[in-house]
Scaffold this motif. Structure first.
Motif, PDB file in Angstrom:
ATOM      1  N   UNK A  19       0.840  -1.203   0.000  1.00 55.06           N
ATOM      2  CA  UNK A  19       0.000   0.000   0.000  1.00 55.06           C
ATOM      3  C   UNK A  19       0.871   1.247   0.000  1.00 55.06           C
ATOM      4  N   UNK A  20       1.863   1.283   0.872  1.00 54.87           N
ATOM      5  CA  UNK A  20       2.747   2.457   0.939  1.00 54.87           C
ATOM      6  C   UNK A  20       3.523   2.642  -0.360  1.00 54.87           C
ATOM      7  N   UNK A  21       4.026   1.545  -0.909  1.00 49.98           N
ATOM      8  CA  UNK A  21       4.786   1.639  -2.162  1.00 49.98           C
ATOM      9  C   UNK A  21       3.897   2.122  -3.307  1.00 49.98           C
ATOM     10  N   UNK A  22       2.663   1.651  -3.347  1.00 51.38           N
ATOM     11  CA  UNK A  22       1.734   2.090  -4.393  1.00 51.38           C
ATOM     12  C   UNK A  22       1.408   3.567  -4.283  1.00 51.38           C
ATOM     13  N   UNK A  23       1.171   4.034  -3.087  1.00 49.91           N
ATOM     14  CA  UNK A  23       0.845   5.450  -2.899  1.00 49.91           C
ATOM     15  C   UNK A  23       2.050   6.348  -3.197  1.00 49.91           C
TER      16      UNK A  23
END
Length: 172
Positions: free
Chosen positions: A10-14
């Protein structure tokens, strides 16, 4: 373990989304600089070279960056094939097709699209002056974009990280 992998995804995608938005803004600045360079070249060719617009398009098709090179080559070829066709119409048709994928605002796109309308004066000096107004506008927009780039990129990166944290909390 799966939760940790989910959090990292999630963090990498955002963060990746934020980096993409920052890249779009950098790309916009690059296109603005190229448009300024192209329009200055058109102005110089009209004022000093005394060339016609089809000749200028041929020159630009040889010296511009890739997306612009194709655009000017197509205008030159279409003007050569269809005798008596209006430059304004050919230019606008090509500009509409070509400007679809360029990350510029509608006003910035209209500067290039409406450029032949600035060539209505019979004297080269008046044509060059009217084109100069377009250059001044684009230089102001480019300067604004460059001045705001650092703050905007930090803000986008912060919002993307906070969005990732918020989604992580919400989903877990």
């Amino acid at each position: 373990m799966f939760k940790l992998a989910g959090i990292l995804c999630i963090l990498a995608g955002c963060v990746g989304w934020g980096a993409g938005k920052i890249g779009e803004e950098k790309n916009r600045i690059r296109h603005l600089k190229e448009l300024i360079r192209i329009i200055k070249r058109i102005q110089d060719e009209i004022c000093y070279g005394k060339h016609t617009m089809p000749e200028i398009c041929l020159t630009l098709s040889e010296c511009c960056d890739m997306p612009y090179r194709v655009y000017f080559k197509q205008i030159y070829e279409q003007m050569g094939q269809e005798r008596g066709v209006c430059l304004d119409r050919v230019w606008e048709e090509q500009a509409i097709q070509w400007l679809k994928g360029i990350p510029l605002s509608d006003e910035e796109k209209s500067i290039l699209k409406d450029l032949p309308r600035n060539l209505g004066a019979k004297e080269e000096k008046r044509q060059a002056e009217s084109i100069g107004q377009s250059i001044d506008y684009l230089v102001r927009r480019c300067r604004q974009a460059e001045d705001n780039y650092d703050n905007k990129s930090r803000m986008i990166l912060s919002v993307s990280v906070l969005t990732g944290v918020f989604l992580t909390i919400l989903l877990l």
